[in-house]
Design a protein around this motif. Structure first.
Motif, mmCIF file in Angstrom:
data_model
loop_
_atom_site.group_PDB
_atom_site.id
_atom_site.type_symbol
_atom_site.label_atom_id
_atom_site.label_comp_id
_atom_site.label_asym_id
_atom_site.label_seq_id
_atom_site.Cartn_x
_atom_site.Cartn_y
_atom_site.Cartn_z
ATOM 1 N N LYS A 1 -16.239 -7.180 0.368
ATOM 2 C CA LYS A 1 -16.074 -7.754 -0.963
ATOM 3 C C LYS A 1 -17.414 -7.778 -1.667
ATOM 4 O O LYS A 1 -18.462 -7.880 -1.042
ATOM 5 C CB LYS A 1 -15.496 -9.162 -0.861
ATOM 6 N N PRO B 1 -4.884 -3.630 5.274
ATOM 7 C CA PRO B 1 -5.431 -3.299 3.960
ATOM 8 C C PRO B 1 -4.788 -4.069 2.814
ATOM 9 O O PRO B 1 -5.437 -4.336 1.805
ATOM 10 C CB PRO B 1 -5.183 -1.796 3.838
ATOM 11 N N ASP B 2 -3.525 -4.453 2.936
ATOM 12 C CA ASP B 2 -2.870 -5.182 1.850
ATOM 13 C C ASP B 2 -3.531 -6.535 1.618
ATOM 14 O O ASP B 2 -3.762 -6.939 0.481
ATOM 15 C CB ASP B 2 -1.382 -5.372 2.143
ATOM 16 N N CYS C 1 -9.990 -4.912 8.137
ATOM 17 C CA CYS C 1 -8.703 -4.280 7.850
ATOM 18 C C CYS C 1 -8.078 -3.851 9.177
ATOM 19 O O CYS C 1 -6.907 -4.103 9.428
ATOM 20 C CB CYS C 1 -8.888 -3.074 6.936
ATOM 21 N N CYS D 1 -6.615 -7.322 2.352
ATOM 22 C CA CYS D 1 -7.956 -7.068 1.829
ATOM 23 C C CYS D 1 -7.905 -6.743 0.339
ATOM 24 O O CYS D 1 -8.646 -7.324 -0.457
ATOM 25 C CB CYS D 1 -8.615 -5.924 2.593
ATOM 26 N N ASN D 2 -7.038 -5.836 -0.048
ATOM 27 C CA ASN D 2 -6.932 -5.429 -1.447
ATOM 28 C C ASN D 2 -6.459 -6.580 -2.324
ATOM 29 O O ASN D 2 -6.922 -6.744 -3.444
ATOM 30 C CB ASN D 2 -5.988 -4.234 -1.589
ATOM 31 N N HIS D 3 -5.535 -7.383 -1.815
ATOM 32 C CA HIS D 3 -5.027 -8.528 -2.571
ATOM 33 C C HIS D 3 -6.128 -9.554 -2.812
ATOM 34 O O HIS D 3 -6.163 -10.214 -3.838
ATOM 35 C CB HIS D 3 -3.850 -9.170 -1.838
ATOM 36 N N LEU E 1 -12.296 -4.106 -0.532
ATOM 37 C CA LEU E 1 -12.031 -2.700 -0.246
ATOM 38 C C LEU E 1 -12.207 -2.456 1.239
ATOM 39 O O LEU E 1 -13.153 -2.964 1.845
ATOM 40 C CB LEU E 1 -13.007 -1.796 -1.009
ATOM 41 N N CYS E 2 -11.315 -1.672 1.823
ATOM 42 C CA CYS E 2 -11.448 -1.301 3.229
ATOM 43 C C CYS E 2 -12.444 -0.145 3.334
ATOM 44 O O CYS E 2 -12.328 0.845 2.617
ATOM 45 C CB CYS E 2 -10.100 -0.885 3.807
ATOM 46 N N CYS F 1 -13.257 -4.961 5.787
ATOM 47 C CA CYS F 1 -12.873 -5.369 4.443
ATOM 48 C C CYS F 1 -14.115 -5.920 3.773
ATOM 49 O O CYS F 1 -14.627 -6.971 4.152
ATOM 50 C CB CYS F 1 -11.786 -6.434 4.488
#
Length: 64
Positions: A56, A22-23, A47, A25-27, A31-32, A54
């Motif tokens: 977008k 998840p890190d 993720c 993906c979020n970076h 969103l997961c 993941c």
């Protein structure tokens, strides 16, 4: 015992296939999500492969 099982499942999902976590993906602005991406999003990566995706936003992808 139940917590140990959950930890083992989490570890096995994190090490499976093309999972980035998840890190990552979020970076990257995603969103997961569990199951499928919502309308207006695309699958960018996983993720936790193959369950948690993941996703977008499509509008960001067209501007980059």
């Amino acid at each position: 015992m139940g917590i140990l099982v959950l930890v083992l499942i989490f570890i096995s999902l994190a090490q499976h296939g093309d999972a980035h976590g998840p890190d990552s993906c979020n970076h990257g602005g995603g969103l997961c999500r569990v199951g499928t991406c919502v309308s207006g999003e695309y699958l960018a990566q996983y993720c936790f492969d193959p369950i948690i995706l993941c996703c977008k936003n499509l509008s960001r992808a067209t501007t980059e």
